[in-house]
Scaffold this motif. Structure first.
Motif, PDB file in Angstrom:
ATOM      1  N   GLN A  96      41.635 -99.392  12.427  1.00  0.00           N
ATOM      2  CA  GLN A  96      43.158 -98.208  12.694  1.00  0.00           C
ATOM      3  C   GLN A  96      43.664 -97.931  11.464  1.00  0.00           C
ATOM      4  N   ALA A  97      44.128 -98.268  10.324  1.00  0.00           N
ATOM      5  CA  ALA A  97      44.711 -96.864   8.591  1.00  0.00           C
ATOM      6  C   ALA A  97      44.149 -97.694   8.167  1.00  0.00           C
ATOM      7  N   GLY A  98      43.328 -96.924   7.718  1.00  0.00           N
ATOM      8  CA  GLY A  98      42.417 -97.630   6.121  1.00  0.00           C
ATOM      9  C   GLY A  98      40.928 -97.724   6.045  1.00  0.00           C
ATOM     10  N   ASP A  99      40.457 -97.504   7.698  1.00  0.00           N
ATOM     11  CA  ASP A  99      39.182 -97.541   8.063  1.00  0.00           C
ATOM     12  C   ASP A  99      38.184 -96.663   7.996  1.00  0.00           C
ATOM     13  N   HIS A 100      36.802 -96.732   7.877  1.00  0.00           N
ATOM     14  CA  HIS A 100      36.299 -95.286   7.668  1.00  0.00           C
ATOM     15  C   HIS A 100      35.625 -95.068   8.725  1.00  0.00           C
ATOM     16  N   ILE A 101      35.186 -93.594   9.710  1.00  0.00           N
ATOM     17  CA  ILE A 101      34.463 -93.737  10.710  1.00  0.00           C
ATOM     18  C   ILE A 101      33.565 -92.934   9.880  1.00  0.00           C
ATOM     19  N   LEU A 102      32.254 -92.645  10.198  1.00  0.00           N
ATOM     20  CA  LEU A 102      30.605 -92.238   9.794  1.00  0.00           C
ATOM     21  C   LEU A 102      30.215 -91.822  11.099  1.00  0.00           C
ATOM     22  N   SER A 103      30.650 -89.998  11.334  1.00  0.00           N
ATOM     23  CA  SER A 103      30.147 -89.049  12.541  1.00  0.00           C
ATOM     24  C   SER A 103      28.740 -88.560  12.122  1.00  0.00           C
ATOM     25  N   ALA A 104      27.902 -88.594  12.940  1.00  0.00           N
ATOM     26  CA  ALA A 104      27.553 -87.441  13.161  1.00  0.00           C
ATOM     27  C   ALA A 104      28.047 -85.670  13.131  1.00  0.00           C
ATOM     28  N   TRP A 138      22.950 -91.273   6.460  1.00  0.00           N
ATOM     29  CA  TRP A 138      23.622 -92.318   7.367  1.00  0.00           C
ATOM     30  C   TRP A 138      24.119 -94.080   6.573  1.00  0.00           C
ATOM     31  N   ARG A 139      22.926 -94.167   5.938  1.00  0.00           N
ATOM     32  CA  ARG A 139      22.524 -95.615   5.526  1.00  0.00           C
ATOM     33  C   ARG A 139      23.714 -95.646   3.872  1.00  0.00           C
ATOM     34  N   ARG A 140      22.779 -94.007   3.118  1.00  0.00           N
ATOM     35  CA  ARG A 140      23.959 -93.793   1.981  1.00  0.00           C
ATOM     36  C   ARG A 140      25.531 -94.080   2.240  1.00  0.00           C
ATOM     37  N   ARG A 141      26.124 -93.224   3.095  1.00  0.00           N
ATOM     38  CA  ARG A 141      27.295 -92.909   3.065  1.00  0.00           C
ATOM     39  C   ARG A 141      28.243 -93.634   3.925  1.00  0.00           C
ATOM     40  N   ILE A 142      27.324 -95.258   3.975  1.00  0.00           N
ATOM     41  CA  ILE A 142      28.294 -96.288   4.563  1.00  0.00           C
ATOM     42  C   ILE A 142      28.976 -96.596   3.659  1.00  0.00           C
ATOM     43  N   ARG A 143      30.401 -96.814   3.844  1.00  0.00           N
ATOM     44  CA  ARG A 143      31.074 -97.550   2.567  1.00  0.00           C
ATOM     45  C   ARG A 143      31.580 -99.193   3.338  1.00  0.00           C
ATOM     46  N   PRO A 144      32.554 -99.785   2.267  1.00  0.00           N
ATOM     47  CA  PRO A 144      32.647-101.350   2.481  1.00  0.00           C
ATOM     48  C   PRO A 144      33.677-101.038   3.989  1.00  0.00           C
ATOM     49  N   ASN A 145      34.389-100.274   3.857  1.00  0.00           N
ATOM     50  CA  ASN A 145      35.511-100.122   5.055  1.00  0.00           C
ATOM     51  C   ASN A 145      35.525-100.043   6.158  1.00  0.00           C
ATOM     52  N   GLY A 175      26.515-104.964  10.139  1.00  0.00           N
ATOM     53  CA  GLY A 175      26.991-105.080  10.650  1.00  0.00           C
ATOM     54  C   GLY A 175      28.587-104.676  11.450  1.00  0.00           C
ATOM     55  N   ILE A 176      27.968-103.270  11.618  1.00  0.00           N
ATOM     56  CA  ILE A 176      28.414-102.257  12.069  1.00  0.00           C
ATOM     57  C   ILE A 176      27.989-101.846  13.791  1.00  0.00           C
ATOM     58  N   PRO A 177      29.714-101.401  14.698  1.00  0.00           N
ATOM     59  CA  PRO A 177      28.966-101.283  16.055  1.00  0.00           C
ATOM     60  C   PRO A 177      28.649 -99.585  16.081  1.00  0.00           C
ATOM     61  N   PHE A 178      27.891 -99.492  17.096  1.00  0.00           N
ATOM     62  CA  PHE A 178      27.513 -98.097  17.410  1.00  0.00           C
ATOM     63  C   PHE A 178      27.882 -97.563  18.610  1.00  0.00           C
ATOM     64  N   VAL A 179      29.144 -96.356  17.952  1.00  0.00           N
ATOM     65  CA  VAL A 179      29.612 -95.827  19.596  1.00  0.00           C
ATOM     66  C   VAL A 179      28.436 -94.719  19.577  1.00  0.00           C
ATOM     67  N   VAL A 180      28.411 -94.403  21.351  1.00  0.00           N
ATOM     68  CA  VAL A 180      27.589 -92.774  21.601  1.00  0.00           C
ATOM     69  C   VAL A 180      28.205 -92.350  22.523  1.00  0.00           C
ATOM     70  N   ASP A 181      28.823 -90.948  21.941  1.00  0.00           N
ATOM     71  CA  ASP A 181      29.270 -89.816  23.886  1.00  0.00           C
ATOM     72  C   ASP A 181      27.020 -89.623  24.074  1.00  0.00           C
ATOM     73  N   ASN A 182      27.728 -90.224  25.263  1.00  0.00           N
ATOM     74  CA  ASN A 182      26.790 -89.671  26.130  1.00  0.00           C
ATOM     75  C   ASN A 182      26.655 -88.891  27.687  1.00  0.00           C
ATOM     76  N   THR A 183      27.992 -87.541  27.478  1.00  0.00           N
ATOM     77  CA  THR A 183      27.943 -86.814  28.732  1.00  0.00           C
ATOM     78  C   THR A 183      27.426 -86.053  28.841  1.00  0.00           C
ATOM     79  N   LEU A 184      26.327 -85.924  27.914  1.00  0.00           N
ATOM     80  CA  LEU A 184      25.534 -84.130  28.146  1.00  0.00           C
ATOM     81  C   LEU A 184      24.137 -84.669  28.365  1.00  0.00           C
ATOM     82  N   PRO A 231      34.341-108.021  11.384  1.00  0.00           N
ATOM     83  CA  PRO A 231      35.601-107.556  10.622  1.00  0.00           C
ATOM     84  C   PRO A 231      36.563-107.070  12.109  1.00  0.00           C
ATOM     85  N   PHE A 232      36.419-106.887  12.855  1.00  0.00           N
ATOM     86  CA  PHE A 232      37.713-106.973  13.584  1.00  0.00           C
ATOM     87  C   PHE A 232      38.988-107.742  13.572  1.00  0.00           C
TER      88      PHE A 232
END
Ligand SMILES: Cc1ncc(COP(=O)(O)O)c(C=O)c1O
Length: 458
Positions: A96-104, A138-145, A175-184, A231-232
């Motif tokens: 939701q607003a205020g949350d952070h997504i870290l993507s490749a 990946w590890r370095r860029r994780i934020r509290p949110n 403690g963060i879920p990992f979402v993978v696009d497995n289309t290809l 944390p959801f």
């Protein structure tokens, strides 16, 4: 059901008790009739099983959901109207607003657009990992949110392979879920859940459907992430619709799919037509056969392209020359998929000649079709991106992307040879300074000797 090919034709099927139809029927209906006042009430609020309205569930769609969940080794799936809808539902079920997504950074351009133009406007923060192979980054860029880590198992179009187990470990340390696009990759080549992905997303418009006739998308909850300690707050906290109970209290391990289905998919409304669910399920039944053949042909095509002097680089993780080859051997032993890219030394001018010369390859933006397709990303799917972002993500003017179909490999190579011949005939085998390139060629141009004639056997 343990074996893949058996599961792809049987898992999750809905037998038709009324008439004995062997194939799951197409329940093309907006809504479902209730026998009584009590049944209507029970289906809406009383926890009674059964359908109400096709925006929140339909038996044809449910059969597809069960089948894809089984093939991915997941606990439950939600099918929606497109791959973009699947990504949207998967992510809005979490953030939701205020949350952070870290993507490749090397994700599909539509996904990047969804992040930057869609989710950012909703107050969701996005950040891209420059080198998705670097777990320390990946590890370095994780934020509290940070609430989601995201990547594609095989990146489109660069075909870099994601170190799924490595990124999953980083996600779970925090403690963060990992979402993978497995289309290809498809679950036939790779099941991200086996390596720690918590949610798997598909554009079913591609290999799952396979015939290029239908758009669709699927979100699979692998059942590995513990929503009760997450944390959801929208899953663990009190909810008005649940009379003050939480999704976790009412739905247990199904909390995420219950919320994503009833609040995100049903209320935002990106519904999959039961007709399209049926067509995608027809495609799924031949998935392993198609993807194996397409991967084998793609490798043969990639090897041929690599021998062409007019081509400076071929992006296909099945090739020993690709930086992701070691990861491909670990994650994709059956085959490395059927999307590949190659770069012409002559840049955009050469790409244009090549593109217009092919006959068998269809010029279009799509992948995973039974027909082979060709695309010039820099002037189409990636044209809206700033040049530096295209450069950063490897989308030079000389790049062409192929999606290999089910045609005979010799016919495909003969068609690609037509493209090479056109490049040679137009004398654009090296960068042409008079023709503005979409971006400068991104690789060093090798010493090119122009052959007199180009044949399929070269
Ligand atoms: C990897 C990937 N994910 C998602 C999508 C979006 O899928 P759709 O076109 O079904 O919305 C695409 C489309 O090309 C894709 O290649």
């Amino acid at each position: 059901m343990s074996e893949f090919s058996t599961a792809q034709v049987h898992a999750g099927e809905a037998r038709d008790a009324a008439h004995g139809a062997r194939v799951t029927p197409i329940y093309l209906t907006a809504g479902f009739e209730f026998d009584s006042f009590a049944q209507a009430e029970g289906r809406f609020g009383g926890g009674e099983a059964g359908y109400t309205y096709s925006r929140s569930g339909n038996p044809t769609t449910a059969a597809l959901e069960r089948r894809v969940a089984a093939l991915e080794g997941g606990r439950e799936a939600i099918a929606v109207g497109s791959g973009q809808a699947a990504l949207t539902v998967a992510l809005l079920g979490l953030v939701q607003a205020g949350d952070h997504i870290l993507s490749a950074q090397n994700v599909y351009s539509g996904t990047r657009g969804l992040f930057e133009n869609g989710l950012r406007r909703l107050g969701i923060q996005l950040e891209f990992v420059d080198d998705p192979a670097d777990l320390a980054e990946w590890r370095r860029r994780i934020r509290p949110n940070t609430r989601v880590l995201f990547g594609e198992s095989i990146a489109n179009p660069g075909t870099d392979i994601l170190d799924i187990a490595g990124v999953a470990d980083v996600a779970h340390e925090h403690g963060i879920p990992f979402v993978v696009d497995n289309t290809l990759a498809t679950p036939y080549l790779l099941r991200p859940g086996d390596f720690g992905a918590d949610i798997v997303v598909h554009s079913a418009s591609k290999y799952l459907g396979g015939h290029g006739s239908t758009l669709g998308g699927v979100v699979v909850d692998q059942g590995s992430y513990d929503w009760s300690t997450s944390p959801f707050a929208h899953l663990t906290g009190p909810d008005e619709w649940l009379e003050g109970a939480s999704y976790v209290q009412v739905h247990g391990a199904a909390a995420y799919t219950a919320f994503s289905r009833s609040v995100v998919a049903s209320l935002f409304g990106p519904v999959l037509s039961p007709m399209n669910a049926f067509l995608i399920q027809q495609g799924v039944e031949t998935l392993s056969l198609r993807v194996q053949r397409q991967s084998d042909t793609a490798l043969a095509v990639a090897r041929w392209l690599e021998t062409q002097p007019e081509i400076t680089r071929v992006d296909y993780a099945g090739l020993e020359s690709h930086p992701s080859h070691p990861l491909a051997q670990r994650y994709l032993p059956r085959g490395q998929g059927a999307v590949l890219g190659f770069r012409l030394a002559g840049g955009a001018a050469a790409a244009e000649r090549f593109y217009d010369a092919v006959d068998l390859f269809s010029r279009m933006t799509h992948v995973g079709d039974v027909r082979s397709l060709i695309l010039h990303p820099a002037s189409t799917t990636h044209a809206h991106l700033p040049a530096e972002v295209r450069e950063e993500t490897g989308i030079g003017g000389g790049l062409l992307r192929l999606s290999i179909g089910l045609e005979d490999v010799d016919d495909l190579i003969a068609d690609l040879a037509r493209g090479i011949a056109a490049v040679v005939a137009a004398d654009v085998t090296v960068p042409d300074v008079t023709v503005p390139d979409v971006t400068a060629p991104d690789v060093t141009v090798p010493d090119v000797t122009v052959p007199d004639a180009v044949g399929a056997g070269r």
